[in-house]
Design an enzyme around this catalytic site. Structure first.
Site, PDB file in Angstrom:
ATOM      1  N   SER A   1      -6.575  -1.100  -5.599  1.00 27.07           N
ATOM      2  CA  SER A   1      -5.679  -0.622  -4.544  1.00 27.07           C
ATOM      3  C   SER A   1      -6.459  -0.025  -3.382  1.00 27.07           C
ATOM      4  O   SER A   1      -6.046  -0.146  -2.226  1.00 27.07           O
ATOM      5  CB  SER A   1      -4.666   0.379  -5.090  1.00 27.07           C
ATOM      6  OG  SER A   1      -5.308   1.449  -5.745  1.00 27.07           O
ATOM      7  N   GLU A   2      -7.617   0.613  -3.664  1.00 23.13           N
ATOM      8  CA  GLU A   2      -8.508   1.035  -2.585  1.00 23.13           C
ATOM      9  C   GLU A   2      -9.961   0.993  -3.033  1.00 23.13           C
ATOM     10  O   GLU A   2     -10.270   1.193  -4.220  1.00 23.13           O
ATOM     11  CB  GLU A   2      -8.203   2.460  -2.093  1.00 23.13           C
ATOM     12  CG  GLU A   2      -7.136   2.568  -1.036  1.00 23.13           C
ATOM     13  CD  GLU A   2      -5.773   2.838  -1.616  1.00 23.13           C
ATOM     14  OE1 GLU A   2      -4.786   2.797  -0.865  1.00 23.13           O
ATOM     15  OE2 GLU A   2      -5.698   3.068  -2.841  1.00 23.13           O
ATOM     16  N   THR A   3     -10.814   0.768  -2.053  1.00 23.26           N
ATOM     17  CA  THR A   3     -12.250   0.952  -2.201  1.00 23.26           C
ATOM     18  C   THR A   3     -12.689   1.924  -1.118  1.00 23.26           C
ATOM     19  O   THR A   3     -12.272   1.809   0.033  1.00 23.26           O
ATOM     20  CB  THR A   3     -13.008  -0.380  -2.065  1.00 23.26           C
ATOM     21  OG1 THR A   3     -12.646  -1.233  -3.159  1.00 23.26           O
ATOM     22  CG2 THR A   3     -14.513  -0.168  -2.090  1.00 23.26           C
TER      23      THR A   3
END
Length: 273
Positions: A45-47
């Site tokens: 969902s995020e990096t």
């Protein structure tokens, strides 16, 4: 050039739980397109990307598979744990976020100042339609609002845990509404106790059906509870998220009458492929 990408599960003690986050501790040579491509390839969902460092101050940016987001709580926790114990200051697109990592590996971030706004009647109608809910599903004691703790999240509370467990939303409709309104995730909650909530967070604008743990929304929710007088000024609140996805996550939210920000705590463990 090879980019070192670390992977962590945030808000869990087990890599099979929590919310996976990519972490790039040296992204100084990466441009926006390269960071976006890496985030899409990682698929979480995020990096988080550390693009600059000055002592204990870090410039951090966050990319979902589809777009950059101003702030991400679980990737902040993962990045701080990757940096190691101590006090760190993250300079994010939403503002400065201090993070303390204890010797036990628990990271505690202090959000930017949260605030709460009304959810327009038309937006509530559209949101309920996209979720395939109706007004009768909502808990009358927790008013629908839009909360901010680094990113914007509409907050809806349901009467029953079963309604939350049966989440099945209209992806194109919810994505279009969220994109138009600038919402990052939707914070869906069920009050299980005085200071205990079950939580789910749709995230179609990021290219992910649902977040297993959402630290930014947790900060926004803490601000919501405080502003509406739904929790004590010094409350410690437990959020259970990810259980319905098979990735149990535990987020601790602490309110402090001495500060405006909301403290969000959790652990992170490496994911070994």
């Amino acid at each position: 050039m090879t980019t070192d990408i670390q992977r962590y599960a945030a808000f869990a003690h087990d890599p099979e739980g929590g919310n996976p986050a990519g972490v790039v501790l040296d992204a100084s040579a990466l441009d926006d397109a390269a960071m976006q491509a890496i985030a899409a390839d990682v698929g979480y969902s995020e990096t988080a990307f550390v693009t600059a460092r000055d002592g204990d101050r870090f410039r951090v940016r966050y990319f979902s598979p589809l777009a950059e987001v101003p702030f991400c709580g679980h990737a902040t926790v993962a990045t701080a744990v990757a940096l190691g114990p101590g006090e760190h200051l993250f300079e994010t697109n939403a503002g400065d976020v201090p993070v303390v990592v204890g010797e036990d590996g628990t990271a505690t971030l202090t959000s930017v100042d949260p605030h709460v706004a009304d959810l327009a009647a038309g937006d509530l109608t559209a949101l309920l339609a996209a979720l395939r809910w109706d007004a009768g599903d909502l808990d009358p004691l927790l008013a629908p609002k839009v909360g901010f703790g680094g990113a914007y999240h509409p907050i809806l509370a349901v009467r029953s845990r079963a309604r939350l467990a049966g989440l099945d939303y209209d992806v194109p409709a919810l994505k279009a509404l969220m994109t138009e309104r600038g919402w990052t995730t939707v914070q869906l909650v069920f009050r299980a106790g005085v200071d205990e909530f079950d939580v789910r967070n749709p995230f179609p604008v990021g290219g992910v059906y649902e977040d297993p743990a959402t630290g930014a929304a947790a900060a926004a929710f803490g601000g919501y509870l405080r502003e509406l007088g739904l929790a004590a000024d010094d409350a410690t609140i437990t959020l259970r998220q990810g259980d319905d996805m098979g990735r149990p996550s535990r987020i601790t939210v602490r309110l402090d009458p001495e500060i405006k920000g909301v403290r969000v705590s959790g652990t992170a463990v490496p994911i070994v492929s």
